[in-house]
Design a protein around this motif. Sequence first.
Motif, PDB file in Angstrom:
ATOM      1  N   UNK A  94       0.802  -1.221   0.000  1.00 15.66           N
ATOM      2  CA  UNK A  94       0.000   0.000   0.000  1.00 15.66           C
ATOM      3  C   UNK A  94       0.836   1.273   0.000  1.00 15.66           C
ATOM      4  N   UNK A  95       2.121   1.177   0.336  1.00 14.08           N
ATOM      5  CA  UNK A  95       2.980   2.368   0.390  1.00 14.08           C
ATOM      6  C   UNK A  95       3.872   2.535  -0.837  1.00 14.08           C
ATOM      7  N   UNK A  96       3.731   1.640  -1.791  1.00 10.34           N
ATOM      8  CA  UNK A  96       4.639   1.614  -2.931  1.00 10.34           C
ATOM      9  C   UNK A  96       4.671   2.954  -3.663  1.00 10.34           C
ATOM     10  N   UNK A 106      -4.097   0.854  -2.726  1.00 14.01           N
ATOM     11  CA  UNK A 106      -2.750   1.078  -3.264  1.00 14.01           C
ATOM     12  C   UNK A 106      -2.643   2.368  -4.067  1.00 14.01           C
ATOM     13  N   UNK A 107      -3.660   2.686  -4.864  1.00 15.30           N
ATOM     14  CA  UNK A 107      -3.596   3.845  -5.763  1.00 15.30           C
ATOM     15  C   UNK A 107      -4.318   5.071  -5.202  1.00 15.30           C
ATOM     16  N   UNK A 108      -4.696   5.055  -3.937  1.00 17.87           N
ATOM     17  CA  UNK A 108      -5.449   6.175  -3.360  1.00 17.87           C
ATOM     18  C   UNK A 108      -4.696   7.490  -3.435  1.00 17.87           C
ATOM     19  N   UNK A 109      -3.364   7.436  -3.360  1.00 19.48           N
ATOM     20  CA  UNK A 109      -2.564   8.660  -3.375  1.00 19.48           C
ATOM     21  C   UNK A 109      -2.335   9.193  -4.796  1.00 19.48           C
ATOM     22  N   UNK A 110      -2.651   8.392  -5.801  1.00 18.97           N
ATOM     23  CA  UNK A 110      -2.363   8.786  -7.190  1.00 18.97           C
ATOM     24  C   UNK A 110      -3.547   9.538  -7.786  1.00 18.97           C
ATOM     25  N   UNK A 111      -3.796  10.708  -7.265  1.00 16.27           N
ATOM     26  CA  UNK A 111      -4.958  11.502  -7.697  1.00 16.27           C
ATOM     27  C   UNK A 111      -4.780  12.109  -9.081  1.00 16.27           C
ATOM     28  N   UNK A 112      -3.550  12.103  -9.609  1.00 18.37           N
ATOM     29  CA  UNK A 112      -3.291  12.655 -10.948  1.00 18.37           C
ATOM     30  C   UNK A 112      -3.113  11.572 -12.006  1.00 18.37           C
ATOM     31  N   UNK A 113      -3.309  10.313 -11.625  1.00 19.94           N
ATOM     32  CA  UNK A 113      -3.103   9.208 -12.555  1.00 19.94           C
ATOM     33  C   UNK A 113      -4.070   9.279 -13.731  1.00 19.94           C
ATOM     34  N   UNK A 114      -3.515   9.171 -14.952  1.00 22.22           N
ATOM     35  CA  UNK A 114      -4.319   9.235 -16.170  1.00 22.22           C
ATOM     36  C   UNK A 114      -4.365   7.904 -16.920  1.00 22.22           C
ATOM     37  N   UNK A 115      -3.252   7.147 -16.900  1.00 23.18           N
ATOM     38  CA  UNK A 115      -3.206   5.873 -17.611  1.00 23.18           C
ATOM     39  C   UNK A 115      -2.468   4.838 -16.776  1.00 23.18           C
ATOM     40  N   UNK A 116      -2.980   3.599 -16.782  1.00 22.56           N
ATOM     41  CA  UNK A 116      -2.319   2.508 -16.087  1.00 22.56           C
ATOM     42  C   UNK A 116      -2.378   1.250 -16.941  1.00 22.56           C
TER      43      UNK A 116
END
Length: 302
Positions: free
Chosen positions: A229-231, A255-265
């Motif tokens: 979760x901290x990765x 895991x991705x809660x902190x990635x508020x700017x994520x556009x593509x995965x």
Amino acid sequence: LSALKSSEPDSQTINNKYSIDLKALATLTALKSLNLRDNNLKHGQVCETIISLENLEHLDLSLSDRKLFMQRELELNEATFMRITKLRVLNLSGNQIKLEGNCFRYLTQLKELDLSHTVLDSDNEDLEIFSCLKQLEKFKFSNIEPCDLFKLYRLSELVNLRELTLNEITHHDLDQFREMLRRKRRRTGEIEEPNVHQTFDDLCQFILRNMTKLTRLELTQCQLTYINTNFFSKMKDLTHLILNGNQIEYIPDDTFDCLTNLEEIFLQDDELEQLKLNRLFLNCDKLRKVTFNHAAVVDLWD
């Protein structure tokens, strides 16, 4: 060449696919961009060509020709780049490279370095040459031959990276890395960190721990097996995440809660199971592309 020199040498890119004498290029002292991709160059030719090009900002010595790869080895040492201190972009992809000493020592303005699909032979056991490139913003590395991750230990010091690509990185002997780390700590007097680098995944997270400015991260075929979760907790600016071809079976919901700017995965060819997408991307309001090809994704919205 005389015509080229009299026109606009600062904006020209030279590309030649033949084995010719390149010494004449040394007279083009205003040159800013030099493309020598897929040339059968020897180490001496490289040095003689660029030694006087003090205004050079972009240098491409990459190879895509497999025959040329088998024929040549680039030898890089401190003298190679000593005079071209304005260099900002360096492409060495596709080469067999012998690194001697701190060959990047004088490249204090380098922003982009491409070492993808290379075979590196270095006299430094952990590639300390990277530690002088703290200003680097884009870095690509993959190795045709298996590359132990402990050799990339110094990448953790590249704190200004915006884009990082690591492909086909393997680790066959984690104990070897731990022993190397213990030796370094004994020399420097550092305190041993408990429970660090117990697994390959922990070591990878350690390398990424200070890269808070990343906007693009690619870890393809790096033998990752899990993501805790901290990765990504410090990568709040991340917009593109590529984790293809790993052995990841499970990703915790937050895991991705902190990635508020994520556009593509991209999570292609992994071994994922039991993903709940409604929870996994709960805070990713900007997400516009998700790829789970060949992953056993179930329970999408439960």
